[in-house]
Structure formats: C-alpha cells, structure tokens
Design a protein around this motif. Structure first.
Motif, mmCIF file in Angstrom:
data_model
loop_
_atom_site.group_PDB
_atom_site.id
_atom_site.type_symbol
_atom_site.label_atom_id
_atom_site.label_comp_id
_atom_site.label_asym_id
_atom_site.label_seq_id
_atom_site.Cartn_x
_atom_site.Cartn_y
_atom_site.Cartn_z
ATOM 1 N N SER A 98 -7.655 40.528 20.260
ATOM 2 C CA SER A 98 -6.675 40.633 19.174
ATOM 3 C C SER A 98 -6.582 39.290 18.483
ATOM 4 O O SER A 98 -6.260 38.291 19.115
ATOM 5 N N MET A 99 -6.872 39.246 17.207
ATOM 6 C CA MET A 99 -6.857 38.007 16.434
ATOM 7 C C MET A 99 -5.583 37.939 15.604
ATOM 8 O O MET A 99 -5.340 38.798 14.759
ATOM 9 N N ALA A 100 -4.757 36.907 15.858
ATOM 10 C CA ALA A 100 -3.557 36.710 15.047
ATOM 11 C C ALA A 100 -3.957 36.285 13.646
ATOM 12 O O ALA A 100 -4.988 35.633 13.455
ATOM 13 N N TYR A 101 -3.133 36.638 12.656
ATOM 14 C CA TYR A 101 -3.348 36.280 11.257
ATOM 15 C C TYR A 101 -4.610 36.909 10.685
ATOM 16 O O TYR A 101 -5.093 36.490 9.644
ATOM 17 N N SER A 102 -5.172 37.869 11.349
ATOM 18 C CA SER A 102 -6.429 38.436 10.850
ATOM 19 C C SER A 102 -6.241 39.072 9.476
ATOM 20 O O SER A 102 -7.142 39.016 8.639
ATOM 21 N N ASP A 103 -5.084 39.666 9.240
ATOM 22 C CA ASP A 103 -4.851 40.297 7.944
ATOM 23 C C ASP A 103 -4.683 39.278 6.826
ATOM 24 O O ASP A 103 -4.920 39.591 5.659
ATOM 25 N N ASP A 104 -4.245 38.073 7.160
ATOM 26 C CA ASP A 104 -3.946 37.060 6.143
ATOM 27 C C ASP A 104 -4.983 35.938 6.118
ATOM 28 O O ASP A 104 -4.739 34.892 5.512
ATOM 29 N N LEU A 105 -6.085 36.117 6.778
ATOM 30 C CA LEU A 105 -7.050 35.027 6.890
ATOM 31 C C LEU A 105 -7.556 34.590 5.524
ATOM 32 O O LEU A 105 -7.610 33.395 5.229
ATOM 33 N N SER A 106 -7.903 35.539 4.660
ATOM 34 C CA SER A 106 -8.416 35.161 3.339
ATOM 35 C C SER A 106 -7.335 34.480 2.506
ATOM 36 O O SER A 106 -7.610 33.562 1.723
ATOM 37 N N GLU A 107 -6.087 34.926 2.679
ATOM 38 C CA GLU A 107 -4.968 34.295 1.959
ATOM 39 C C GLU A 107 -4.810 32.840 2.389
ATOM 40 O O GLU A 107 -4.671 31.947 1.554
ATOM 41 N N ASN A 108 -4.829 32.590 3.691
ATOM 42 C CA ASN A 108 -4.697 31.224 4.195
ATOM 43 C C ASN A 108 -5.843 30.343 3.714
ATOM 44 O O ASN A 108 -5.644 29.190 3.318
ATOM 45 N N GLN A 109 -7.030 30.891 3.774
ATOM 46 C CA GLN A 109 -8.199 30.117 3.350
ATOM 47 C C GLN A 109 -8.130 29.784 1.870
ATOM 48 O O GLN A 109 -8.453 28.659 1.461
ATOM 49 N N ALA A 110 -7.712 30.753 1.066
ATOM 50 C CA ALA A 110 -7.623 30.513 -0.379
ATOM 51 C C ALA A 110 -6.593 29.442 -0.690
ATOM 52 O O ALA A 110 -6.831 28.547 -1.523
ATOM 53 N N TYR A 111 -5.440 29.519 -0.044
ATOM 54 C CA TYR A 111 -4.400 28.505 -0.298
ATOM 55 C C TYR A 111 -4.838 27.145 0.217
ATOM 56 O O TYR A 111 -4.635 26.118 -0.447
ATOM 57 N N ASP A 112 -5.438 27.126 1.410
ATOM 58 C CA ASP A 112 -5.924 25.858 1.965
ATOM 59 C C ASP A 112 -6.940 25.206 1.029
ATOM 60 O O ASP A 112 -6.925 23.989 0.819
ATOM 61 N N ARG A 113 -7.844 26.006 0.497
ATOM 62 C CA ARG A 113 -8.876 25.467 -0.390
ATOM 63 C C ARG A 113 -8.244 24.875 -1.658
ATOM 64 O O ARG A 113 -8.614 23.793 -2.101
ATOM 65 N N ALA A 114 -7.257 25.571 -2.223
ATOM 66 C CA ALA A 114 -6.621 25.077 -3.450
ATOM 67 C C ALA A 114 -5.811 23.815 -3.191
ATOM 68 O O ALA A 114 -5.897 22.840 -3.946
ATOM 69 N N ILE A 115 -5.018 23.823 -2.110
ATOM 70 C CA ILE A 115 -4.156 22.669 -1.839
ATOM 71 C C ILE A 115 -4.980 21.456 -1.429
ATOM 72 O O ILE A 115 -4.621 20.308 -1.722
ATOM 73 N N ALA A 116 -6.102 21.680 -0.769
ATOM 74 C CA ALA A 116 -6.960 20.568 -0.372
ATOM 75 C C ALA A 116 -7.544 19.859 -1.589
ATOM 76 O O ALA A 116 -7.731 18.634 -1.586
ATOM 77 N N LEU A 117 -7.837 20.609 -2.625
ATOM 78 C CA LEU A 117 -8.357 19.989 -3.848
ATOM 79 C C LEU A 117 -7.351 19.012 -4.456
ATOM 80 O O LEU A 117 -7.729 18.021 -5.091
ATOM 81 N N VAL A 118 -6.065 19.276 -4.255
ATOM 82 C CA VAL A 118 -5.022 18.401 -4.799
ATOM 83 C C VAL A 118 -4.708 17.262 -3.844
ATOM 84 O O VAL A 118 -4.739 16.083 -4.210
ATOM 85 N N LEU A 119 -4.382 17.599 -2.590
ATOM 86 C CA LEU A 119 -3.857 16.605 -1.658
ATOM 87 C C LEU A 119 -4.940 15.760 -0.995
ATOM 88 O O LEU A 119 -4.685 14.609 -0.645
ATOM 89 N N GLU A 120 -6.122 16.314 -0.829
ATOM 90 C CA GLU A 120 -7.160 15.581 -0.122
ATOM 91 C C GLU A 120 -8.257 15.069 -1.058
ATOM 92 O O GLU A 120 -8.593 13.889 -1.049
ATOM 93 N N ASP A 121 -8.801 15.955 -1.870
ATOM 94 C CA ASP A 121 -9.951 15.596 -2.704
ATOM 95 C C ASP A 121 -9.565 15.031 -4.064
ATOM 96 O O ASP A 121 -10.392 14.429 -4.747
ATOM 97 N N ARG A 122 -8.304 15.285 -4.499
ATOM 98 C CA ARG A 122 -7.831 14.846 -5.816
ATOM 99 C C ARG A 122 -8.721 15.377 -6.945
ATOM 100 O O ARG A 122 -8.931 14.719 -7.968
#
Length: 251
Positions: free
Chosen positions: A121-145
């Motif tokens: 049983s994988m937790a967050y399996s239903d929201d995995l793409s959502e988390n990845q999409a948000y992580d990718r967007a926020i990383a462009l701002v906070l980490e990569d600028r």
C-alpha cells in the motif's frame, strides 16, 4: 618794559591764529566715504544672501537624500522579509518531502491480510503527480531561480489541480512572478484569488499589500488606500502592516 613787549607779541599771535582757516572736509570726500560704506554693505549682504541660498540648496538636497534613503530602507526591509519568507517556504517544502518519503517507505512495508496474502500500500499514491508538479514549480523559484520557466509550471498546476491544497500558494507565487515583471493586470488576478478564496493562507497579507502597491502604481490612490488600510486592520502586527502604513503616509 620787557613784560609789555611780551604781551604785545602774544596778542599779535592770537590774532594770527584766529584769522587762520580751520581744516575743512570737502563734500566730495564725504560723499566718497559714504559710497564706500554703502558698497561694502551691499557686498556683505550679497555674500550673506549667496551663503543662505547655498545652505537652502544643501538642506533641500539633504531632505531629498533622507527621503530616498527612507524609501530604499523600506524596500530593502521588504526584500529581506521576502527572502526570509522564501527560505521558510523552502524549509517547509523540504520537511514536506521528507515526511512524504517516510510515509511512502512505511507504507511500502509488506502487511499480512486476513487471508495471509502479502499486500503493498503506497501512501499519497493518488496525489503523487500533484506533489511532483508542485515540487517542480516551487523548485524553479526557491532553488533554481528560473522565474520565467516557473510561470508556465504554476499555470499548468493551477489548471490541472484546481482542488489542490497547494492552490493558494500556487496563485501567490504566480502572482509574485507576474508582479516582478510588471505584469500588474495578471498579477492582480492571482493576488485577489488568494485574498478572496484562501483567507487562511499565510500569503494573504502580502497579497493585500501587493494589491495596494499595484493600485498606487496605476494611479488609483483610492483603491490603494483601501487595500493598505485592510492590511492594517486585518494584520496589524505584521511586516506588511509596517510597509502599508508607510505607503499610506506617502499618498
């Protein structure tokens, strides 16, 4: 006889002295002296006037410099607060990711069913793409600028996940990115989205402040005043309230 001669001599001397003319100061000399005095006074007054003019110019320059320094100081304070806020956001994202990894590892451990079958049983399996999409967007701002690249990422996230728990943050960051490139019309839409529909968001005070600044930049002092006062009323102890109060004083 000798005394009589002396007296006669003295008498003639007195008559001679009485008849000699007294020293006279000519009118021309007196006039010249008065003109010299007036000229000196005029030079003195002119010099004093020039000194006062220079002092007024210096005072005006100092006042302008103080005003400019005040504005720069306030702007730097706000920028520092923004940097600190980005750091807090970054730490929160790191904590969230660590928490998700731990949950996924715990959920990945095999568990026995009542029938003895091994299940995963994988937790967050239903929201995995959502988390990845948000992580990718926020990383462009906070980490990569990479701010320009982050704009379409956040737009795609908002369109794809309209019910996401990160939706308020996504609108905020997209508004910030558009605001930074002076696209005030679109930035306003995203800030208003946070203000109106995400009242519990930690970004709401800054969105209200940004809406006031946008209105001020567009020459709408009435709407700017309303937004700044809203910041003071709803977030009186915040950094945004200090900046809003300063903006109100300049209106």
């Amino acid at each position: 006889m000798r005394i009589t001669s002396v007296l006669i001599a003295l008498a003639f001397t007195g008559v001679a002295l009485a008849q000699s003319p007294a020293p006279v100061i000519s009118a021309a000399h007196a006039q010249d002296s008065l003109e010299n005095r007036i000229e000196r006074l005029e030079r003195l007054l002119e010099s004093r006037g020039q000194s006062q003019a220079r002092m007024m110019q210096q005072l005006g320059a100092l006042q302008r410099e103080v005003s400019e320094l005040r504005g720069v100081t306030e702007e730097h304070a706000h920028q520092l607060e923004q940097v600190l806020e980005r750091q807090r956001d970054l730490y929160q994202e790191i904590e969230r990711r660590v928490s998700e990894v731990r949950s996924e590892r715990a959920a990945a451990a095999p568990t026995l069913s009542t029938e003895g079958d091994t299940q995963l049983s994988m937790a967050y399996s239903d929201d995995l793409s959502e988390n990845q999409a948000y992580d990718r967007a926020i990383a462009l701002v906070l980490e990569d600028r990479q701010y320009e690249q982050a704009i379409p990422e956040f737009r795609a996230f908002i369109d794809t996940f309209p019910d996401s728990e990160y939706l308020g943050n996504a609108h905020y960051w997209l508004g910030q990115l558009l605001y930074a490139r002076n696209d005030y019309s679109q930035a306003r839409q995203h800030f208003e989205e946070v203000v109106n529909n995400h009242r519990d968001s930690g970004k709401r005070a800054d969105c209200l402040l940004k809406l006031g600044i946008i209105a001020q930049n567009e020459g709408d002092d009435g709407r700017a005043e309303s937004r700044f006062e809203q910041v003071l009323n709803e977030y009186p102890d915040s950094t945004e309230a200090t900046l809003a109060r300063s903006r109100l004083e300049d209106l």
